[in-house]
Scaffold this motif. Structure first.
Motif, mmCIF file in Angstrom:
data_model
loop_
_atom_site.group_PDB
_atom_site.id
_atom_site.type_symbol
_atom_site.label_atom_id
_atom_site.label_comp_id
_atom_site.label_asym_id
_atom_site.label_seq_id
_atom_site.Cartn_x
_atom_site.Cartn_y
_atom_site.Cartn_z
ATOM 1 N N ALA A 114 0.820 -1.211 0.000
ATOM 2 C CA ALA A 114 0.000 0.000 0.000
ATOM 3 C C ALA A 114 0.856 1.264 0.000
ATOM 4 O O ALA A 114 0.390 2.326 -0.420
ATOM 5 N N ARG A 115 2.099 1.156 0.449
ATOM 6 C CA ARG A 115 3.000 2.317 0.448
ATOM 7 C C ARG A 115 3.613 2.581 -0.919
ATOM 8 O O ARG A 115 4.194 3.633 -1.147
ATOM 9 N N ARG A 116 3.498 1.629 -1.831
ATOM 10 C CA ARG A 116 4.061 1.782 -3.177
ATOM 11 C C ARG A 116 2.970 2.267 -4.135
ATOM 12 O O ARG A 116 1.960 1.575 -4.321
ATOM 13 N N PRO A 117 3.185 3.382 -4.783
ATOM 14 C CA PRO A 117 2.171 3.869 -5.726
ATOM 15 C C PRO A 117 1.855 2.864 -6.840
ATOM 16 O O PRO A 117 0.714 2.782 -7.295
ATOM 17 N N SER A 118 2.836 2.073 -7.223
ATOM 18 C CA SER A 118 2.624 1.142 -8.341
ATOM 19 C C SER A 118 1.794 -0.087 -7.954
ATOM 20 O O SER A 118 1.269 -0.773 -8.826
ATOM 21 N N THR A 119 1.662 -0.372 -6.677
ATOM 22 C CA THR A 119 0.933 -1.583 -6.259
ATOM 23 C C THR A 119 -0.223 -1.301 -5.303
ATOM 24 O O THR A 119 -0.996 -2.205 -5.001
ATOM 25 N N ALA A 120 -0.339 -0.081 -4.800
ATOM 26 C CA ALA A 120 -1.334 0.224 -3.764
ATOM 27 C C ALA A 120 -2.762 -0.087 -4.206
ATOM 28 O O ALA A 120 -3.520 -0.741 -3.476
ATOM 29 N N ALA A 121 -3.147 0.375 -5.383
ATOM 30 C CA ALA A 121 -4.537 0.174 -5.827
ATOM 31 C C ALA A 121 -4.866 -1.300 -6.020
ATOM 32 O O ALA A 121 -5.911 -1.777 -5.566
ATOM 33 N N GLN A 122 -3.974 -2.027 -6.683
ATOM 34 C CA GLN A 122 -4.253 -3.447 -6.932
ATOM 35 C C GLN A 122 -4.268 -4.242 -5.627
ATOM 36 O O GLN A 122 -5.124 -5.109 -5.434
ATOM 37 N N ALA A 123 -3.342 -3.920 -4.711
ATOM 38 C CA ALA A 123 -3.325 -4.606 -3.410
ATOM 39 C C ALA A 123 -4.621 -4.328 -2.647
ATOM 40 O O ALA A 123 -5.199 -5.229 -2.034
ATOM 41 N N GLY A 124 -5.088 -3.090 -2.706
ATOM 42 C CA GLY A 124 -6.341 -2.739 -2.033
ATOM 43 C C GLY A 124 -7.532 -3.478 -2.611
ATOM 44 O O GLY A 124 -8.404 -3.952 -1.886
ATOM 45 N N THR A 125 -7.566 -3.600 -3.921
ATOM 46 C CA THR A 125 -8.656 -4.325 -4.591
ATOM 47 C C THR A 125 -8.641 -5.801 -4.206
ATOM 48 O O THR A 125 -9.696 -6.389 -3.910
ATOM 49 N N LEU A 126 -7.461 -6.398 -4.206
ATOM 50 C CA LEU A 126 -7.345 -7.818 -3.835
ATOM 51 C C LEU A 126 -7.792 -8.041 -2.393
ATOM 52 O O LEU A 126 -8.561 -8.963 -2.103
#
Length: 169
Positions: A116-128
């Motif tokens: 969640a701290r990484r802009p490149s993965t935050a959205a996808q991690a949140g969705t998962l």
């Protein structure tokens, strides 16, 4: 489930038994029978599925042996019993599965915090995470449906039979 049953057992012992009149022998006897039955359920419920799996395979093997003794090939099994659980299904006791699941949830929280701290993965991690959380909330709401708290939730059997969890094939 074990916690709920243990709490019920404790409430009966702490709240009901002391309120029974001293001369209420039959009522005390009934409470002791209820206590013994709860104790049995507490001790055995987590093994029920494994016992059923073992019984299934024992009797299926026995039918195969009977067919062999009779000089027949493999026994002809009706469709509803031909496809059963894997022999090792339910091999882990429920408490061990719950303990391992707790660890997985803690590790999930840790990993999610990192992603969640990484802009490149935050959205996808949140969705998962949101998808898994929503399915868990649905299951828990259905679990408590029988107690009347979530009457609008679907029956738990509907949710448990719906699909294989993501990543489990």
């Amino acid at each position: 489930m074990t916690q709920q049953l243990t709490a019920i057992r404790r409430r009966i012992a702490d709240s009901v038994v002391p309120e029974l009149p001293a001369d209420a022998r039959f009522a005390r006897e009934q409470v002791m029978l209820i206590d013994a039955a709860l104790g049995l359920v507490i001790d055995s419920h987590e093994h029920e599925y494994r016992l059923a799996v073992l019984d299934y395979h024992e009797y299926r093997s026995l039918l195969e042996e009977f067919a062999r003794l009779a000089g027949e090939g493999s026994p002809s099994l009706p469709e509803q019993v031909a496809d059963g659980p894997a022999p090792d299904a339910g091999a882990l006791p429920l408490a061990a599965v719950e303990e391992r699941t707790r660890w997985l949830k803690e590790e999930t929280a840790r990993r999610y915090s990192e992603l969640a701290r990484r802009p490149s993965t935050a959205a996808q991690a949140g969705t998962l995470l949101a998808g898994v959380a929503a399915r868990q909330v649905d299951r828990e709401a259905s679990w408590y449906r029988g107690a009347g708290f979530t009457a609008d939730a679907p029956p738990l059997t509907d949710l448990l039979g719906e699909a294989t969890p993501t990543g489990c094939a």
